[in-house]
Write an enzyme that holds these catalytic residues in place. Structure first.
Site, short mmCIF file in Angstrom:
data_model
loop_
_atom_site.label_atom_id
_atom_site.label_comp_id
_atom_site.label_asym_id
_atom_site.label_seq_id
_atom_site.Cartn_x
_atom_site.Cartn_y
_atom_site.Cartn_z
NE ARG A 100 -0.01 1.53 3.36
CZ ARG A 100 0.72 2.39 3.52
NH1 ARG A 100 2.26 1.82 3.91
NH2 ARG A 100 0.74 3.51 3.68
N GLY A 101 0.28 2.32 -0.19
CA GLY A 101 0.85 3.63 -0.38
C GLY A 101 1.10 3.90 -1.97
CB ALA A 102 0.37 7.01 -3.79
NE ARG A 157 -6.19 0.80 -1.77
CZ ARG A 157 -5.57 1.53 -0.81
NH1 ARG A 157 -4.18 1.30 -0.77
NH2 ARG A 157 -6.35 2.14 0.26
CD GLN A 215 -3.23 2.32 6.79
OE1 GLN A 215 -3.92 2.70 7.90
NE2 GLN A 215 -4.03 2.04 5.65
CG ASP A 272 -3.03 8.04 -1.67
OD1 ASP A 272 -3.08 8.26 -0.37
OD2 ASP A 272 -2.92 6.61 -1.87
CG ASN A 276 -2.64 11.46 2.71
OD1 ASN A 276 -2.07 10.41 1.92
ND2 ASN A 276 -2.28 11.69 3.71
CE LYS A 277 -5.15 5.31 4.48
NZ LYS A 277 -6.35 4.63 3.67
O1 MRU Z 1 -4.62 3.19 2.20
P1 MRU Z 1 -3.19 3.35 2.22
O2 MRU Z 1 -2.50 2.66 3.42
O3 MRU Z 1 -2.64 2.87 0.90
O4 MRU Z 1 -3.01 4.94 2.27
C1 MRU Z 1 -1.63 5.46 2.21
C2 MRU Z 1 -1.77 7.11 2.21
O5 MRU Z 1 -2.65 7.60 2.39
C3 MRU Z 1 -0.55 7.62 1.89
O6 MRU Z 1 -0.61 8.78 2.79
C4 MRU Z 1 -0.20 8.03 0.50
O7 MRU Z 1 -0.35 6.81 -0.22
C5 MRU Z 1 1.27 8.56 0.38
S1 MRU Z 1 2.42 7.19 0.48
C6 MRU Z 1 3.90 8.05 0.22
#
Ligand code: MRU
Length: 357
Positions: free
Chosen positions: A55-57, A100, A207, A248, A258-259
């Site tokens: 996970r993470g963009a 996603r 997370q 994201d 973002n999250k």
């Molecule tokens: O649902 P996730 O854990 O993939 O969400 C991730 C985030 O919101 C991060 O802040 C974002 O992807 C940036 S990661 C460098």
């Protein structure tokens, strides 16, 4: 709790030649267990992305790119015409790109691989193509490592004194390098700056508590985890010099997905007159969208709210509301830190000046 340590965080790693496989560090098991998922086909990669094993963009973009090597390898073994093999690969590309919806890095990486496939013509040598796609996927990963380093340097140069509050996980687990927002924190720490990091636990999937705290522990950077709801109280104490988060998807006007919880944090930062920074690579910008209203927001299974980690925490008939992301309007963002420079006074013009060249 026993927190295992790793010498190097290998979030996403290709093993072998183009007929090899993808190995993903299973983030759903952290921080208590270090286990890996072996992906030999596209459905396994899609499952790993959807269940947040990776996970993470930027990291899901990298995983998606490697997934395309698997797609070509699956196609090689089909007793079909080139045309049908290409159609099969395109379908797998769509499976990966849509696994996603919010982080634009995923579609961006798949499109980059798809244009390579397109350029190979209607009757390509599929083995050669799989090698070229593997090289491209490795290149995307390596590039992201460099982007993180640049973001770290720019970010550290403007990081104010004081402790730092962050949300979700934006480190090595979320990228091909040291991370974006967490990369800024790590770079500043390595430059000798000293501070304490406060990490929102980041409900509902934790997370911040599970991953950011684990990464900072690996790096011996002091971290305190707080319930998301404690952020307002913390900001009021005056301890926090700034908030810094990742992204994201960022639209042309600087609105930032973002999250879930990021928007609330930005409002709180504004109310307490505390700088609110977003750190993200140019690959997270989507200049085809004008404002954040156009960003698709992923809605996840309500059971992540109703039965967190398998524990039934609500009456059986209660329903759950589970958006995975929210959008922070540009006017709440003090600056966006990218590898191309820092965007201050975030507007459509200042974003364009840094990103669209
Ligand atoms: O649902 P996730 O854990 O993939 O969400 C991730 C985030 O919101 C991060 O802040 C974002 O992807 C940036 S990661 C460098």
């Amino acid at each position: 709790m026993n927190t295992p340590l790793l010498n190097e965080i290998n979030t996403v790693c290709w093993r072998g030649n183009s007929d090899g496989h993808l190995e993903i560090l299973d983030q759903t098991q952290l921080p208590t267990q270090i286990t890996h998922v072996v992906c030999k086909d596209v459905p396994t990669v899609v499952e790993a992305i959807q269940s947040l094993r990776v996970r993470g963009a930027p990291a899901i973009g990298i995983a998606g790119a490697y997934g395309m090597v698997l797609a070509i390898h699956q196609a090689i073994h089909l007793e079909e015409s080139s045309e049908k093999k290409i159609a099969y690969i395109q379908q797998r590309a769509e499976d990966l790109a849509t696994s996603r919806p919010t982080a634009v890095n995923l579609r961006w990486a798949i499109q980059r691989i798809e244009s390579l496939i397109l350029n190979a013509g209607k009757n390509p040598d599929f083995l050669e193509l799989s090698k070229a796609v593997l090289d491209e996927a490795k290149c995307i990963q390596k590039e992201d490592q460099r982007l993180c380093e640049k973001i770290g340097e720019y970010g550290a140069s403007i990081l104010p004194d004081g402790d730092i509050l962050t949300h979700c996980n934006t480190g090595a687990l979320a990228t091909g390098g040291i991370g974006t927002a967490l990369g800024v924190i790590v770079t500043a720490w390595e430059q000798g700056r000293r501070f304490h990091v406060f990490a929102d636990e980041t409900r509902p999937l934790l997370q911040g508590a599970r991953l950011t705290a684990w990464e900072l522990t690996q790096r011996k950077i002091p971290v305190t985890v707080l319930a998301d709801a404690a952020a307002a109280h913390l900001l009021k104490t005056g301890l926090i010099g700034c908030c810094i988060v990742g992204a994201d998807r960022i639209t042309a006007n600087g609105d930032t997905a973002n999250k879930i919880g990021t928007y609330g944090l930005a409002l709180l930062a504004k109310a307490h007159n505390i700088p609110f920074f977003v750190a993200a690579p140019s690959t997270t910008f989507d200049l085809t969208l004008q404002t954040g209203d156009e960003i698709p927001i992923e809605e996840r299974d309500e059971n992540e709210i109703l039965q967190p980690f398998g524990f039934q925490s609500t009456p059986a008939t209660a329903r759950g509301f589970n958006p995975a992301f929210d959008v922070t309007p540009a006017d709440l963002i003090t600056a966006i830190i990218t590898e191309r420079g820092i965007i201050k006074n975030v507007t459509i013009d200042t974003v364009a000046a840094v990103i669209s060249n």
